[in-house]
Design a protein around this motif. Structure first.
Motif, PDB file in Angstrom:
ATOM      1  N   ALA A  43      91.888  45.824  -2.692  1.00 15.08           N
ATOM      2  CA  ALA A  43      92.586  44.557  -2.902  1.00 15.08           C
ATOM      3  C   ALA A  43      92.957  43.924  -1.568  1.00 15.08           C
ATOM      4  CB  ALA A  43      93.841  44.781  -3.743  1.00 15.08           C
ATOM      5  N   VAL A  44      93.156  42.607  -1.621  1.00 10.37           N
ATOM      6  CA  VAL A  44      93.523  41.819  -0.450  1.00 10.37           C
ATOM      7  C   VAL A  44      94.713  40.941  -0.815  1.00 10.37           C
ATOM      8  CG1 VAL A  44      92.749  40.104   1.237  1.00 10.37           C
ATOM      9  CG2 VAL A  44      91.102  41.707   0.257  1.00 10.37           C
ATOM     10  N   ILE A  45      95.696  40.864   0.068  1.00 11.41           N
ATOM     11  CA  ILE A  45      96.790  39.911  -0.094  1.00 11.41           C
ATOM     12  C   ILE A  45      97.112  39.331   1.275  1.00 11.41           C
ATOM     13  CG2 ILE A  45      98.605  41.670   0.161  1.00 11.41           C
ATOM     14  CD1 ILE A  45     100.240  40.001  -1.891  1.00 11.41           C
ATOM     15  N   GLY A  46      97.388  38.035   1.322  1.00 12.11           N
ATOM     16  CA  GLY A  46      97.614  37.432   2.620  1.00 12.11           C
ATOM     17  C   GLY A  46      98.256  36.063   2.539  1.00 12.11           C
ATOM     18  N   VAL A  47      98.377  35.433   3.692  1.00 14.40           N
ATOM     19  CA  VAL A  47      98.988  34.113   3.803  1.00 14.40           C
ATOM     20  C   VAL A  47      97.950  33.134   4.338  1.00 14.40           C
ATOM     21  CG1 VAL A  47     101.367  34.895   4.030  1.00 14.40           C
ATOM     22  CG2 VAL A  47      99.908  34.781   6.052  1.00 14.40           C
ATOM     23  N   SER A  48      98.064  31.885   3.906  1.00 13.90           N
ATOM     24  CA  SER A  48      97.036  30.889   4.220  1.00 13.90           C
ATOM     25  C   SER A  48      97.645  29.623   4.806  1.00 13.90           C
ATOM     26  CB  SER A  48      96.234  30.539   2.960  1.00 13.90           C
ATOM     27  OG  SER A  48      97.091  30.003   1.962  1.00 13.90           O
ATOM     28  N   ASN A  49      96.818  28.889   5.503  1.00 12.12           N
ATOM     29  CA  ASN A  49      97.164  27.532   5.924  1.00 12.12           C
ATOM     30  C   ASN A  49      95.881  26.753   6.162  1.00 12.12           C
ATOM     31  OD1 ASN A  49      97.098  29.209   8.583  1.00 12.12           O
ATOM     32  ND2 ASN A  49      97.012  27.091   9.312  1.00 12.12           N
ATOM     33  N   GLY A 109      93.068  38.679  -3.478  1.00 11.17           N
ATOM     34  CA  GLY A 109      91.670  38.820  -3.853  1.00 11.17           C
ATOM     35  C   GLY A 109      91.240  40.274  -3.960  1.00 11.17           C
ATOM     36  N   ILE A 110      89.928  40.473  -4.053  1.00  9.90           N
ATOM     37  CA  ILE A 110      89.328  41.805  -4.108  1.00  9.90           C
ATOM     38  C   ILE A 110      88.268  41.904  -3.022  1.00  9.90           C
ATOM     39  CG2 ILE A 110      89.764  42.170  -6.564  1.00  9.90           C
ATOM     40  CD1 ILE A 110      86.867  41.317  -7.099  1.00  9.90           C
ATOM     41  N   ILE A 111      87.936  43.136  -2.638  1.00  7.41           N
ATOM     42  CA  ILE A 111      86.985  43.349  -1.558  1.00  7.41           C
ATOM     43  C   ILE A 111      86.170  44.603  -1.840  1.00  7.41           C
ATOM     44  CG2 ILE A 111      88.624  44.678  -0.169  1.00  7.41           C
ATOM     45  CD1 ILE A 111      87.440  43.309   2.317  1.00  7.41           C
ATOM     46  N   ALA A 112      84.905  44.605  -1.426  1.00 12.79           N
ATOM     47  CA  ALA A 112      84.034  45.774  -1.543  1.00 12.79           C
ATOM     48  C   ALA A 112      83.186  45.870  -0.278  1.00 12.79           C
ATOM     49  CB  ALA A 112      83.136  45.667  -2.772  1.00 12.79           C
ATOM     50  N   LYS A 113      82.962  47.104   0.195  1.00 10.26           N
ATOM     51  CA  LYS A 113      82.171  47.316   1.404  1.00 10.26           C
ATOM     52  C   LYS A 113      81.185  48.458   1.192  1.00 10.26           C
ATOM     53  CE  LYS A 113      86.125  46.195   4.409  1.00 10.26           C
ATOM     54  NZ  LYS A 113      86.929  46.660   5.567  1.00 10.26           N
ATOM     55  N   SER A 149      79.062  47.399   8.260  1.00  9.99           N
ATOM     56  CA  SER A 149      79.160  47.475   6.804  1.00  9.99           C
ATOM     57  C   SER A 149      78.735  46.143   6.207  1.00  9.99           C
ATOM     58  CB  SER A 149      80.603  47.763   6.369  1.00  9.99           C
ATOM     59  OG  SER A 149      81.112  48.937   6.961  1.00  9.99           O
ATOM     60  N   PHE A 150      78.117  46.205   5.025  1.00 11.46           N
ATOM     61  CA  PHE A 150      77.915  44.997   4.238  1.00 11.46           C
ATOM     62  C   PHE A 150      79.174  44.794   3.398  1.00 11.46           C
ATOM     63  CE2 PHE A 150      73.437  46.470   4.758  1.00 11.46           C
ATOM     64  CZ  PHE A 150      73.026  45.416   5.565  1.00 11.46           C
ATOM     65  N   ARG A 151      79.634  43.573   3.351  1.00  3.32           N
ATOM     66  CA  ARG A 151      80.948  43.307   2.743  1.00  3.32           C
ATOM     67  C   ARG A 151      80.889  42.120   1.780  1.00  3.32           C
ATOM     68  NH1 ARG A 151      86.509  42.144   6.246  1.00  3.32           N
ATOM     69  NH2 ARG A 151      87.224  40.314   5.067  1.00  3.32           N
ATOM     70  N   PHE A 152      81.557  42.285   0.634  1.00  2.17           N
ATOM     71  CA  PHE A 152      81.699  41.208  -0.349  1.00  2.17           C
ATOM     72  C   PHE A 152      83.175  41.060  -0.677  1.00  2.17           C
ATOM     73  CE2 PHE A 152      82.490  40.245  -4.826  1.00  2.17           C
ATOM     74  CZ  PHE A 152      81.971  38.955  -4.886  1.00  2.17           C
ATOM     75  N   SER A 153      83.625  39.817  -0.849  1.00  2.00           N
ATOM     76  CA  SER A 153      85.011  39.589  -1.254  1.00  2.00           C
ATOM     77  C   SER A 153      85.100  38.347  -2.121  1.00  2.00           C
ATOM     78  CB  SER A 153      85.927  39.436  -0.029  1.00  2.00           C
ATOM     79  OG  SER A 153      85.567  38.291   0.728  1.00  2.00           O
ATOM     80  N   ALA A 154      86.132  38.307  -2.935  1.00  3.27           N
ATOM     81  CA  ALA A 154      86.455  37.130  -3.741  1.00  3.27           C
ATOM     82  C   ALA A 154      87.959  36.934  -3.644  1.00  3.27           C
ATOM     83  CB  ALA A 154      86.027  37.328  -5.191  1.00  3.27           C
ATOM     84  N   ALA A 155      88.397  35.671  -3.482  1.00  9.24           N
ATOM     85  CA  ALA A 155      89.821  35.439  -3.266  1.00  9.24           C
ATOM     86  C   ALA A 155      90.258  34.088  -3.816  1.00  9.24           C
ATOM     87  CB  ALA A 155      90.157  35.521  -1.777  1.00  9.24           C
ATOM     88  N   TYR A 156      91.524  34.040  -4.187  1.00  3.76           N
ATOM     89  CA  TYR A 156      92.192  32.793  -4.553  1.00  3.76           C
ATOM     90  C   TYR A 156      93.135  32.442  -3.415  1.00  3.76           C
ATOM     91  CZ  TYR A 156      95.494  29.620  -6.796  1.00  3.76           C
ATOM     92  OH  TYR A 156      96.312  28.551  -7.079  1.00  3.76           O
ATOM     93  N   ILE A 157      92.930  31.271  -2.791  1.00  3.77           N
ATOM     94  CA  ILE A 157      93.666  30.907  -1.591  1.00  3.77           C
ATOM     95  C   ILE A 157      94.250  29.504  -1.757  1.00  3.77           C
ATOM     96  CG2 ILE A 157      93.531  30.583   0.911  1.00  3.77           C
ATOM     97  CD1 ILE A 157      91.075  32.407   0.896  1.00  3.77           C
ATOM     98  N   PRO A 158      95.555  29.375  -2.020  1.00  2.00           N
ATOM     99  CA  PRO A 158      96.160  28.043  -2.089  1.00  2.00           C
ATOM    100  C   PRO A 158      96.382  27.480  -0.686  1.00  2.00           C
ATOM    101  CG  PRO A 158      97.811  29.723  -2.488  1.00  2.00           C
ATOM    102  CD  PRO A 158      96.503  30.443  -2.332  1.00  2.00           C
TER     103      PRO A 158
END
Length: 242
Positions: free
Chosen positions: A28-34, A53-57, A65-74
């Motif tokens: 899982a991924v959690i963060g702050v955006s601007n 979001g979510i992440i896979a490597k 590494s090959f990496r995939f992620s999906a995220a919701y970012i306001p």
């Protein structure tokens, strides 16, 4: 359309490869955006909103590494937060939401091998291609019942665009099966309308015309600085083939 088809083709290849993967991570991924564009403050790292979001490597070697992620970012911005007096006087503000999927390569600056059993900490760089949807905004100027001039931003259906992610991070293992990382991430987008400053082919209610503003020669950026936590599993890899 061609870019979207190419992206989903690459995603399919990655999913098929993961079935035969030797060591991979999910989490899982959690963060702050601007955002940086034609409204509000122009500081690159200035957290405003919270995304997740979510992440896979697929750890294909000790260095990449090959990496995939999906995220919701306001994202959101307000002119009064800017240091520019002209923006402060204009007093525009907006909010939007980005739904992104990203695929690319994560490169570590020195060897990263989760099967050694030793404590490790490595910096890394990630880049690739990002596809994202966002609300198509447009500004409308009008006169209030009291005769004062005012503006509002209207939201239309979501539309798609592409971005180039530039992510710098550091990660460490927690025992044999968990990895925690922190990263600073910028996305250079192929659109100038995250903020409603440069809409195209939109027809406003009442026959009002769309009004562009700001620097129409520069595309928008958005930033997502995140904490990642992944669980790693798979048999001990053989890196001799690739």
């Amino acid at each position: 359309m061609i870019m979207r088809k190419t992206f989903f083709t690459l995603l399919t290849i990655l999913v098929v490869s993961l079935v035969q993967a030797q060591t991979y991570e999910v989490g899982a991924v959690i963060g702050v955006s601007n955002y940086v564009g034609d409204i509000g403050n122009t500081t690159f790292i200035r957290p405003q909103d919270t995304g997740f979001g979510i992440i896979a490597k697929w750890n294909r070697s000790k260095r990449h590494s090959f990496r995939f992620s999906a995220a919701y970012i306001p994202i959101s911005a307000s002119d009064p937060d800017s240091s520019d007096p002209l923006r402060q006087q204009r007093a525009y503000f907006f909010d939007n939401s980005i739904k992104e999927i990203s695929l690319g390569i994560e490169y570590t600056f020195w060897e990263w091998d989760l099967h050694t059993g030793e404590k490790q900490m490595v910096p890394y760089l990630y880049t690739g291609i990002t596809a994202f949807s966002y609300g198509d905004l447009a500004r409308r100027d009008f006169t209030t019942t009291s005769g004062a001039a005012a503006s509002e931003f209207l939201a239309f259906d979501d539309t798609w665009s592409m971005a180039i992610p530039i992510v710098l991070g550091i990660k460490t293992n927690l025992g044999r099966h968990f990895v925690v990382g922190f990263e600073l991430g910028a996305r250079y987008t192929f659109t100038d309308n995250l903020d409603g400053s440069n809409p195209e082919n939109l027809s406003l209610p009442g026959g009002s015309s769309v009004l562009n503003f700001g620097n129409l020669n520069n595309n928008d950026w958005y930033f997502f600085n995140a904490l990642t936590l992944t669980y790693t599993f798979g048999r001990r890899p053989c890196y001799c083939n690739f």
